[in-house]
Design an enzyme around this catalytic site. Sequence first.
Site, short mmCIF file in Angstrom:
data_model
loop_
_atom_site.label_atom_id
_atom_site.label_comp_id
_atom_site.label_asym_id
_atom_site.label_seq_id
_atom_site.Cartn_x
_atom_site.Cartn_y
_atom_site.Cartn_z
N LYS A 171 37.69 36.16 44.54
CA LYS A 171 38.15 36.61 45.87
C LYS A 171 37.39 37.86 46.32
CE LYS A 171 42.54 37.06 44.65
NZ LYS A 171 42.56 36.63 43.23
N ARG A 207 50.93 38.27 47.80
CA ARG A 207 51.09 37.67 46.47
C ARG A 207 52.51 37.15 46.25
NH1 ARG A 207 46.59 40.81 44.04
NH2 ARG A 207 46.20 40.16 41.91
N ARG A 224 33.65 39.77 32.44
CA ARG A 224 33.54 40.90 33.37
C ARG A 224 33.76 42.22 32.62
NH1 ARG A 224 37.25 40.45 38.64
NH2 ARG A 224 39.00 41.11 37.38
N ARG A 282 38.14 47.66 33.85
CA ARG A 282 39.48 47.65 34.43
C ARG A 282 40.53 47.64 33.31
NH1 ARG A 282 40.20 43.57 39.47
NH2 ARG A 282 42.24 43.50 38.51
N ARG A 292 49.03 38.32 34.14
CA ARG A 292 48.54 38.18 35.52
C ARG A 292 48.53 36.71 35.95
NH1 ARG A 292 43.08 41.16 34.71
NH2 ARG A 292 42.60 40.76 36.90
#
Length: 193
Positions: free
Chosen positions: A14, A88, A127, A139, A150
């Site tokens: 996204k 969300r 990532r 992160r 998540r």
Amino acid sequence: MTHIILLGPPGAGKGTQAALLVEDRNMIQLSTGDMLREAKDSGTEMGKVVADVMARGDLVTDEIVIGLIREKLLGDKAGGFIFDGFPRTLAQADALAELMEEQGEVLDHAIELQMDDDVLVDRIVGRAADAAAAGKPVRADDNAESLKIRLMAYYKQTSPLLGYYHAKGLLRGVDGLGTMDGVKADIAGVLKA
Ligand code: AMP
């Protein structure tokens, strides 16, 4: 002016696609994840409240994220908004509909980046590894444990939005497994239609 929502699980791309749309179409990316990370990094009261929740992988309260978005909708609209990581929950989706109406704006499309869970895990773990190898900050929520939470938050709280936007006639599906340019072309196709 076109206003769109990008929907899809964590790691679907996204943020990447939103950045391309900003570049190509002068749209404004509204990423609640980025806004929350900024608040956390700058040490605001709200940032302190959300830090643990985010690191764990749970959703922060609707009230906080709706407040963040409300402020942004009053500002520059440029080529339109890309909502990235918002809404969300169904409560957030209803709040967005109300805020847009107040602004006299209309949501054009809710684009789902369709994914495969195994790819998501690889992408997110990758990532984190890439960031670490390049000496960049990783992160706090890019680890296997947070990712599970998540993903669960996505399926339990966010995936009902697919039905919600389908019922409103706004849902468009795009194969999120393609290359960055392939997905970009598919999104351009939706925006042209
Ligand atoms: P993201 O960068 O979109 O993956 O978001 C990172 C984290 O920020 C999420 O795991 C949540 O903890 C929080 N977050 C971002 N957007 C929202 C939202 N719309 N509602 C609730 N929590 C959010």
